[in-house]
Design a protein around this motif. Structure first.
Motif, PDB file in Angstrom:
ATOM      1  N   LYS B  51       0.825  -1.211   0.000  1.00 55.16           N
ATOM      2  CA  LYS B  51       0.000   0.000   0.000  1.00 55.16           C
ATOM      3  C   LYS B  51       0.854   1.254   0.000  1.00 55.16           C
ATOM      4  CE  LYS B  51      -4.484  -1.448   1.169  1.00 55.16           C
ATOM      5  NZ  LYS B  51      -5.577  -1.407   2.153  1.00 55.16           N
ATOM      6  N   ASN B  52       2.165   1.077  -0.139  1.00 50.83           N
ATOM      7  CA  ASN B  52       3.031   2.242  -0.229  1.00 50.83           C
ATOM      8  C   ASN B  52       2.643   3.062  -1.469  1.00 50.83           C
ATOM      9  OD1 ASN B  52       5.374   3.982  -0.771  1.00 50.83           O
ATOM     10  ND2 ASN B  52       6.397   2.775   0.806  1.00 50.83           N
ATOM     11  N   ALA B  53       2.427   4.376  -1.267  1.00 52.68           N
ATOM     12  CA  ALA B  53       2.008   5.232  -2.385  1.00 52.68           C
ATOM     13  C   ALA B  53       3.047   5.232  -3.500  1.00 52.68           C
ATOM     14  CB  ALA B  53       1.762   6.664  -1.903  1.00 52.68           C
ATOM     15  N   PHE B  54       4.314   5.065  -3.113  1.00 53.49           N
ATOM     16  CA  PHE B  54       5.396   4.954  -4.094  1.00 53.49           C
ATOM     17  C   PHE B  54       5.556   3.516  -4.533  1.00 53.49           C
ATOM     18  CE2 PHE B  54       7.447   9.097  -3.370  1.00 53.49           C
ATOM     19  CZ  PHE B  54       7.856   9.345  -4.667  1.00 53.49           C
ATOM     20  N   GLY B  84      10.651   3.888  -8.035  1.00 53.24           N
ATOM     21  CA  GLY B  84      11.143   5.265  -8.120  1.00 53.24           C
ATOM     22  C   GLY B  84      11.806   5.502  -9.467  1.00 53.24           C
ATOM     23  N   THR B  85      11.321   4.775 -10.487  1.00 51.68           N
ATOM     24  CA  THR B  85      11.969   4.816 -11.793  1.00 51.68           C
ATOM     25  C   THR B  85      11.091   5.485 -12.844  1.00 51.68           C
ATOM     26  OG1 THR B  85      11.198   2.555 -11.991  1.00 51.68           O
ATOM     27  CG2 THR B  85      13.510   2.853 -11.463  1.00 51.68           C
ATOM     28  N   GLY B  86       9.942   6.034 -12.410  1.00 47.02           N
ATOM     29  CA  GLY B  86       9.108   6.855 -13.287  1.00 47.02           C
ATOM     30  C   GLY B  86       8.588   6.121 -14.511  1.00 47.02           C
ATOM     31  N   ILE B 124      16.346   0.361  -4.772  1.00 53.20           N
ATOM     32  CA  ILE B 124      15.304   1.273  -5.237  1.00 53.20           C
ATOM     33  C   ILE B 124      15.963   2.449  -5.938  1.00 53.20           C
ATOM     34  CG2 ILE B 124      13.435   2.813  -4.482  1.00 53.20           C
ATOM     35  CD1 ILE B 124      13.090   1.074  -2.038  1.00 53.20           C
ATOM     36  N   GLY B 125      15.334   2.945  -7.006  1.00 55.69           N
ATOM     37  CA  GLY B 125      15.745   4.224  -7.569  1.00 55.69           C
ATOM     38  C   GLY B 125      16.774   4.131  -8.680  1.00 55.69           C
ATOM     39  N   THR B 232       7.717   0.031   5.237  1.00 52.97           N
ATOM     40  CA  THR B 232       6.931  -0.697   4.255  1.00 52.97           C
ATOM     41  C   THR B 232       7.580  -0.547   2.882  1.00 52.97           C
ATOM     42  OG1 THR B 232       4.931  -0.211   5.496  1.00 52.97           O
ATOM     43  CG2 THR B 232       4.651  -0.923   3.225  1.00 52.97           C
ATOM     44  N   THR B 234       8.295  -0.672  -1.215  1.00 53.84           N
ATOM     45  CA  THR B 234       7.601  -0.237  -2.427  1.00 53.84           C
ATOM     46  C   THR B 234       7.200  -1.407  -3.310  1.00 53.84           C
ATOM     47  OG1 THR B 234       9.796  -0.029  -3.413  1.00 53.84           O
ATOM     48  CG2 THR B 234       8.776   1.983  -2.587  1.00 53.84           C
TER      49      THR B 234
END
Lengths: 411, 411
Positions: B51-54, B84-86, B124-125, B232, B234
């Motif tokens: 449920k992480n918004a990201f 976080g990779t758009g 991440i990212g 939590t 992503t």
């Protein structure tokens, strides 16, 4: 391990306040662990306390005394928090206040037990050795003096590595007002409407309702904006005393022409005292400001700021000087802010934009982040792109030493 | 550092599921980092996600694909979370699914891209090196076999020290059903409606709505009850597949006479997989069950249990084997449960009552607490004395190694 300059400033006396310190063997030997503040008659006193449901006996008693009488003494012991101590704890707190009141019967102005506010800090869940504390009181009284602020700052420490103080003199409409305060705390820090322990006094003449209002306002933006480990203490308390000894007409409302300058100075002193706690946070090697901008309201900015400030993954990454911005995004996303559009989110480490529109900033290079992470003081700035509210929370990193200190604290 | 017996059980095959593993050089060499599950036609698939918004690109895409088509393949890579990779991250996830679909065009039953669910875990990212992943897909397809569960459990690991699996065969009304599953995760663990990654399959014939209902029910009491660091992820995702290959009539509702046995077995498998994650928690030396009883409802029991389970002070005290029960009281008190009467609270460490009626238990001796704290597995039991609800959360301690692992993770 403290971050930045924590040296004590010149601690200006506050007319109407005397302070005595002594050794009462609460927990350790060779430790001046008992501090008494004497407050002049006519001073106005306000206090805020922890919202932890398990609030300590002295917190319960101080809250009660404050509601029924004008405080004349503060008694503060370190080494034992008198928390989780049940009815016996309430009795020892009451005995402490009564014992101090008894010492004033020979004085010109004897006080009653409910004019004494008790404060305790230290280990939770053990009974306070009240006999030793009471035996120390006459020595503390004998030690009362106006220039006791430095010693008091040391006297209230627990796992703090350094005493914490702030003091300034302002001039408003030709009148000098002095503000001096001390604080303590290094772990179990995520105050909620109060702080660990902080005592601030001014000689400005301020009406009681305004003292209360000022205290709430400045605490909200100072002690209520720091976190070390997210653990709210059972003993948080913050006191503001206005002795009025500077003279002049009473400042009764925010409309008074002197209010703004006084508020601003109090805000500086409180913010310094709050930030000192973070700078001396257990095991801290970095001082981190988490600023959230462009939110719908202050609450959601704080929710996200605390989500970032409490994340063990982010705190360890900062300890390692690793600009691991993915962890920042994850913490923003888990804050539970409804309908957050992650594609509008921007993140900066100081002046370096690391995240643009929810993804990696195209021109960001790892060396830029690494450069900022080498600093001792870093601002994480997060723009939500959905409003104009902003707020800031201060925290520190999570290091080996945090674990070491808290694994060893009771041994 | 893992706590207890984490050895892999015999991983029974699930008819209708084939698994292929290969090395695709996502992040490290000599690492089989790409896993493909092939699911037979007619199988029912349910999944829950973070449920992480990201939430990561593969989570968004898998959620979409699940809504529009019957999944036939799962593609899981480790080493990169594609979070976080758009937009680029969404494209690489879509390319992955399309590439797998293309490999099936020569097969008897070609699938479309939306019948492939992508899963990613790791850093991440950073953009996913999708060309390497796609180059690995033919090798993973060539490797498909029914007995690939052990290798898959290793293939999805990140900071896990050991592969995690659970498997059992139950007999219900003369029919044998098999359940086998794997999970991964050791940090950034506080799942919310899902887990890090877990894949469970059964050959039982279960209707799709019931597969979804079963998954939600068992996840709620397993993966949604663990926390390592309160972060939590992503990328959390949990999948349950019912292939139906065991034969027999379709199980369509909780009223089916076989339901209870199946539910209980699934609950055991999911709980084991969830607890394995805690037992292998980053730096964990202790497995801690936090049970809260006599609450008004499950929510307040969970709120208090998580407040205890997330407290760095409690977690470090457990690492130090210090029965510092004052920290437990402080965490109970800060949970924000309204109108909590602390004088009714009892706390036990396993069988030792350390707190009675909100204070120290009169007959408690420190040696008793110290004895329990030496154990690798400890239950903190907290009775609130205000209702009949109860709930349990599982967590681990906070050690030097947690800091070390997360300070070093990206380097």
């Amino acid at each position: 391990m403290a971050v930045g300059d924590l040296s004590m400033p010149t601690m200006h006396d506050i007319a109407g306040i005397r302070i005595g310190i002594t050794e009462s063997y609460i927990r350790y030997k060779n430790r001046r662990d008992l501090v008494v503040f004497e407050i002049c008659e006519g001073a106005q006193v306000a206090a805020v306390f922890t919202k932890n449901a398990f609030c300590a006996a002295p917190v319960q008693l101080a809250r009660h005394h404050l509601a029924v009488a004008a405080p004349r003494y503060l008694v503060i012991n370190t080494g034992n928090a008198n928390a989780g101590t049940g009815l016996q704890g309430m009795e020892t707190a009451a005995e402490t206040c009564q014992a101090l009141a008894n010492l004033t019967t020979a004085a010109a102005q004897p006080v009653s037990a409910n004019q004494v506010l008790p404060f305790s800090t230290g280990v939770i869940g053990e009974q306070l050795p009240v006999d030793r504390l009471i035996a120390g009181l006459p020595h503390a009284i004998a030690d009362l003096k106006v220039n006791g602020w430095n010693e008091a700052a040391s006297g209230i420490m627990t796992t703090d590595t350094l005493p914490k103080g702030a003091s300034e003199i302002i001039e408003v409409e030709g009148q000098r007002y002095t503000i001096t305060g001390i604080s303590k705390g290094a772990g179990m820090i995520r105050p909620n409407m109060a702080t660990m322990l902080a005592f601030v006094a001014t000689d400005a003449p301020i009406a009681k309702p305004l003292v209360e209002q000022l205290l709430k306002a400045v605490v909200e933006q100072s002690f209520n904006r720091i976190t070390i480990d997210g653990d709210t203490s059972t003993n948080d308390a913050c006191v503001l005393v206005a002795t009025g000894k500077a003279g002049g007409t009473l400042i009764e409302s925010a409309q008074d022409s002197r209010y703004e300058a006084l508020f601003t100075a109090l805000q500086r002193v409180f913010t310094r005292l709050a930030q000192l706690i973070v700078r001396d946070g257990e095991g801290a090697t970095k001082f981190i400001s988490v600023r959230v901008e462009q939110g719908l309201n202050s609450q959601e900015c704080c929710d996200i700021a605390y989500s970032v400030a409490h994340s063990p993954l982010i705190k360890t990454a900062f300890f390692a000087s690793d600009p691991n911005w993915g962890r920042i995004l994850a913490a923003v996303g888990k804050a539970g802010v409804p309908e957050l559009d992650v594609s509008k989110i921007q993140v900066w480490l100081d002046d370096v934009q690391i995240c643009r529109d929810g993804g990696a900033a195209p021109d960001y290079r790892e060396e830029q982040g690494a450069r900022v992470m080498q600093q001792e003081e870093i601002t994480i700035r997060i723009a939500l792109g959905r409003g104009s509210a902003s707020d800031t929370v201060w925290t520190c990193d999570l290091s080996y030493d945090y674990v070491k200190i808290n694994a060893d604290y009771r041994s």
